[in-house]
Design an enzyme around this catalytic site. Structure first.
Site, PDB file in Angstrom:
ATOM      1  N   ASP A  29     -10.990 108.723 -11.431  1.00 46.75           N
ATOM      2  CA  ASP A  29     -11.364 108.860 -12.836  1.00 46.75           C
ATOM      3  C   ASP A  29     -11.491 110.355 -13.133  1.00 46.75           C
ATOM      4  O   ASP A  29     -12.143 111.079 -12.378  1.00 46.75           O
ATOM      5  CB  ASP A  29     -12.695 108.140 -13.085  1.00 46.75           C
ATOM      6  N   ILE A  30     -10.873 110.828 -14.207  1.00 45.29           N
ATOM      7  CA  ILE A  30     -10.945 112.265 -14.516  1.00 45.29           C
ATOM      8  C   ILE A  30     -12.269 112.657 -15.167  1.00 45.29           C
ATOM      9  O   ILE A  30     -12.570 113.837 -15.286  1.00 45.29           O
ATOM     10  CB  ILE A  30      -9.757 112.739 -15.375  1.00 45.29           C
ATOM     11  N   ASN A  85     -14.847  95.639 -17.146  1.00 43.94           N
ATOM     12  CA  ASN A  85     -15.253  95.394 -18.532  1.00 43.94           C
ATOM     13  C   ASN A  85     -14.206  94.590 -19.291  1.00 43.94           C
ATOM     14  O   ASN A  85     -13.017  94.694 -19.010  1.00 43.94           O
ATOM     15  CB  ASN A  85     -15.467  96.726 -19.257  1.00 43.94           C
ATOM     16  N   GLN A  90     -14.574  97.339 -23.262  1.00 42.26           N
ATOM     17  CA  GLN A  90     -13.416  97.766 -22.471  1.00 42.26           C
ATOM     18  C   GLN A  90     -12.729  98.910 -23.206  1.00 42.26           C
ATOM     19  O   GLN A  90     -12.008  98.697 -24.177  1.00 42.26           O
ATOM     20  CB  GLN A  90     -12.456  96.581 -22.278  1.00 42.26           C
ATOM     21  N   GLU A  91     -12.965 100.129 -22.733  1.00 42.37           N
ATOM     22  CA  GLU A  91     -12.443 101.312 -23.425  1.00 42.37           C
ATOM     23  C   GLU A  91     -10.913 101.356 -23.415  1.00 42.37           C
ATOM     24  O   GLU A  91     -10.282 101.597 -24.442  1.00 42.37           O
ATOM     25  CB  GLU A  91     -13.008 102.579 -22.781  1.00 42.37           C
ATOM     26  N   HIS A  96      -8.736  96.806 -15.503  1.00 41.75           N
ATOM     27  CA  HIS A  96      -9.003  97.778 -14.445  1.00 41.75           C
ATOM     28  C   HIS A  96     -10.386  97.552 -13.851  1.00 41.75           C
ATOM     29  O   HIS A  96     -11.284  97.015 -14.494  1.00 41.75           O
ATOM     30  CB  HIS A  96      -8.861  99.213 -14.949  1.00 41.75           C
ATOM     31  N   HIS A  98     -13.537  99.577 -11.920  1.00 38.67           N
ATOM     32  CA  HIS A  98     -14.158 100.860 -11.604  1.00 38.67           C
ATOM     33  C   HIS A  98     -14.863 100.710 -10.260  1.00 38.67           C
ATOM     34  O   HIS A  98     -15.635  99.764 -10.071  1.00 38.67           O
ATOM     35  CB  HIS A  98     -15.248 101.214 -12.632  1.00 38.67           C
TER      36      HIS A  98
END
Length: 122
Positions: A29-30, A85, A90-91, A96, A98
């Site tokens: 994750d950036i 999420n 869910q962005e 996905h 995490h």
């Protein structure tokens, strides 16, 4: 398609890729919550948990176990939170997982590139 994860899969957007096979991609994750915070995504675009095929879901879980072992070995994590999420929380609208490492002593966030180099060391 305007999906950021699909663009990462195709290489349009660079990533700190930790693992990749024909079904999944794992990258850091950036904007991590902790050192080693990574995302595991299917290469096939699916919205959320209701759309993911059981075969891919099972493969994602196997890869997750391997990533947990990698984090334990390379970063000496003390625990791990697994988050998935759906819906409004869910962005990115691409399924996905995490993986968020936990450190009982706490840690300052290191640059993502430094964590990447630690995880990719032989």
């Amino acid at each position: 398609m305007n999906c950021i994860f699909c663009k990462i899969i195709t290489g349009e957007i660079p990533s700190y890729t930790i693992y990749e096979d024909e079904f999944v991609k794992v990258f850091l994750d950036i904007n991590p919550d902790s050192n080693g915070h990574m995302l595991i995504i299917p290469k096939k675009h699916v919205l959320d948990i209701t759309e993911i095929e059981n075969e891919i879901w099972n493969h994602l879980l196997d890869v997750t176990k391997n990533m947990k072992s990698l984090l334990e070995e390379k970063l000496k994590i003390d625990g791990l939170t697994l988050i998935q999420n759906n819906g409004v929380i869910q962005e990115v609208k691409h399924f996905h997982l995490h993986l968020k490492p936990y450190y009982k002593e706490g840690q300052d966030l290191l640059p993502v590139e430094e964590i990447y180099n630690k995880l990719k060391e032989l």
